[in-house]
Structure formats: C-alpha cells, structure tokens
Write an enzyme that holds these catalytic residues in place. Sequence first.
Site, PDB file in Angstrom:
ATOM      1  N   GLY A   1       0.716  -1.331   0.014  1.00 55.40           N
ATOM      2  CA  GLY A   1       0.167  -0.071   0.019  1.00 55.40           C
ATOM      3  C   GLY A   1       0.597   1.184   0.050  1.00 55.40           C
TER       4      GLY A   1
ATOM      5  N   GLY B   1       2.422   2.664  -2.430  1.00 60.61           N
ATOM      6  CA  GLY B   1       2.757   3.083  -3.807  1.00 60.61           C
ATOM      7  C   GLY B   1       1.936   4.277  -4.451  1.00 60.61           C
TER       8      GLY B   1
ATOM      9  N   CYS C   1      -1.741   3.876  -5.627  1.00 61.53           N
ATOM     10  CA  CYS C   1      -2.267   2.814  -4.965  1.00 61.53           C
ATOM     11  C   CYS C   1      -3.069   3.298  -3.953  1.00 61.53           C
ATOM     12  CB  CYS C   1      -0.952   2.205  -4.190  1.00 61.53           C
ATOM     13  SG  CYS C   1      -1.679   0.874  -2.894  1.00 61.53           S
TER      14      CYS C   1
END
Length: 346
Positions: A172, A174, A177
Amino acid sequence: MISNIRGLTFDDVMLVPGYNGIRSRQDVTTSVTVAGRSFEIPVISANMDTITGESMANAITGFGGMSILHRFMTIEANVAMFKRLKNPSKTGISIGIGEEAMPRAEALIAAGAEIICVDVAHGHSKEVNRTIRQLRETFGGNILIIAGNVATYAGADYLAAAGADVIKVGIGPGSVCSTRMKTGFGVPQLTAIQECQKVDRCIVADGGIRTPGDAVKALAAGADFIMMGGMLSGTDETPGDTVTRKNYDGTETKFKSFRGMASREAQEDFMGGMAEWKAAEGVALEVLAKGPVRNVILDLMGGIRSGLTYCGAINIKQLQRKAQFMEISPAGFHEGTPHASGRLTR
Ligand code: 5GP
C-alpha cells in the site's frame, strides 16, 4: 488488539549525520550483489504497464540497474519483447499465480530469462508459496526468484522458506495505490522494510519512493534495492504515447499515462473488466511528461552517493550498519523541505 510496533514511514524520520572519512562522494560504491549477480545501482523499474516495457528496461539496465518487464501482454509478445532486450541477464519477467503463470515462466526461461518475479498484491499466501516451489522444482537453482509483496517479518520469512531469493516489500505505499483506503490494510513502508530485512534474503523496497532522500532511507533501513514506478513515470522511456493538452491560456502541456495495475482502467484493459465483487485498489492518471529517464536516475544516484557520505559509508552495507534514524515532528519535516518564498526559477 493493537500491535506493539509503531509504524513509521520515510517522512517520519531523518538520518542523523555521522563522521565522514571519505574524500569525495565520487569514491563511494552503490553496487549490490544478489545470488552472485552484480548490479551497479540498487534500482529496479516497476513491472507496471505504464513503466517497464522494452525501452525502460534497456535504459535502467544500461545504468547497471535491474528492470522487471510487466506481464500484461500475451506470452508470445512477452517472449518477443524479452528477446529484443539489450541486457536480458539484468531484466526480470513477471508472473502471477493463475493458470497462465507456469506457461509464461516456461516460455520466458526457454528464451533466456533468469530473473522471475512472482508478483501478487498480498504475497503472504499459499498460492504464492506453491508457485515458488513449483518454479524451484521445475527450474532448479539457476533462476533468481523475486517474490512479494509482503510487509511483515512473518510474510518475508514465509516466502524465504518457500525458496524466494529476493523478497519484495510494500503493501500500500505506492503512488497510484489505494489499497490502504479500500481495505484499511498496510504497514508504513519504513517499518515494513525494517521488519522484512530481518530475514536473511535480499530485500526490494517497492513503492512510496518520491525523492532520492526516500531512497537513501529505504536502503539505510535494510533494503538492497528500491523499486520505483512514480519516480520514473512520465519519462520518455515509459510505454505509451505523449499527449498534448491545451491550457486555458493557450499554452500547451505534455502528459503521459501512469496507472495502478489494480486500477479500474487497468482491470478493464487486461482482466476483461472489473468484476462486481471487486473494488479498484489503484488509480489512473495523466502525469507531466518529464523527458529522458537519465535525468531522474542521475538525480537519484547523486542523492544516494551524497547520502552515503553524510553517513560516512563507503557502500550500502556500511550505510545499513551505521545509519541512525531520528523520529521527527511535522515541524522538523517541514523545515527539511525548501521553504523560502519567491518565484521558483529552476
Ligand atoms: P511507486 O514507486 O509508484 O510509489 O510504487 C510502485 C509500486 O506500486 C509497484 O511496484 C507496485 O508494487 C505498486 N502498485 C502498482 N499498481 C498498484 C495498484 O493498482 N494497487 C496497489 N495496491 N499497488 C500498486
């Protein structure tokens, strides 16, 4: 139950300067060796369809880094792309865990691939374990297996025990993301790296690197490589066309696409649409076109070399041994960003 580990990420900490006995930042080395393979820079371009195709792979491996081709194409196209590469021994290929995974691996290994990335959003899973074991049984010790993603010691240990050579860390963080927003799950990336590096394997810090400083922190926390999507997005070497948009004042701005592989857009393009039982865990954007990726890499590597000297470390292993993190306040963070007022000229 609340975990007794406090999760921190890059902006929560700063590296404390240490005595430097190195004459010049030119004298440090940034190379990394994994299972007998040497890379001059600890950088991997992300296996996303808007980041790593042939051109990005050639550029990043040309700098001495690693690249991992995305897998959102037919096996035939994947093989043809792999065969055209300038540095196939430094370029990895990706597989998932579906029916197509082993046939894709077989075809690409037959074409000469040696680095295989088993890439699943939640890698601490039985299916990833099964896939790693199957790869090892079929292809033996000559291939390098990268597997992920995980964000805990237990997850990293599980993949190492299954036979992975390299563990990819990041749930998570990113830039495109939305997993943490959609599911509530994740581990702040600095802590995730620190936990996973306790396992005796190479670690890839995947996601959340926005500045060269973040990269130095990730390496200091124990990563052997950093994987980047967002930092490389919009460069000339990313797949896809540049689009020109008119601004309200008549000037023009150039953009390129960048999207999460779990975005609605990517799922519609590659997975036959978004199933009703799923939520998109990524977003799709147009980002500013940035020009050659060379500029990004030079800025990144300049920052990493300088970072090594602030620590008095001749190489990344020394950086990891000597690094001292200080947890900081929001005011401390703010102080560390350029904050003079005026018109930005460069
Ligand atoms: P960035 O460097 O852009 O911050 O992070 C890149 C990483 O984000 C990729 O290597 C991959 O691990 C992750 N990623 C890519 N697409 C998605 C997505 O749609 N959802 C999630 N949760 N992660 C993604």
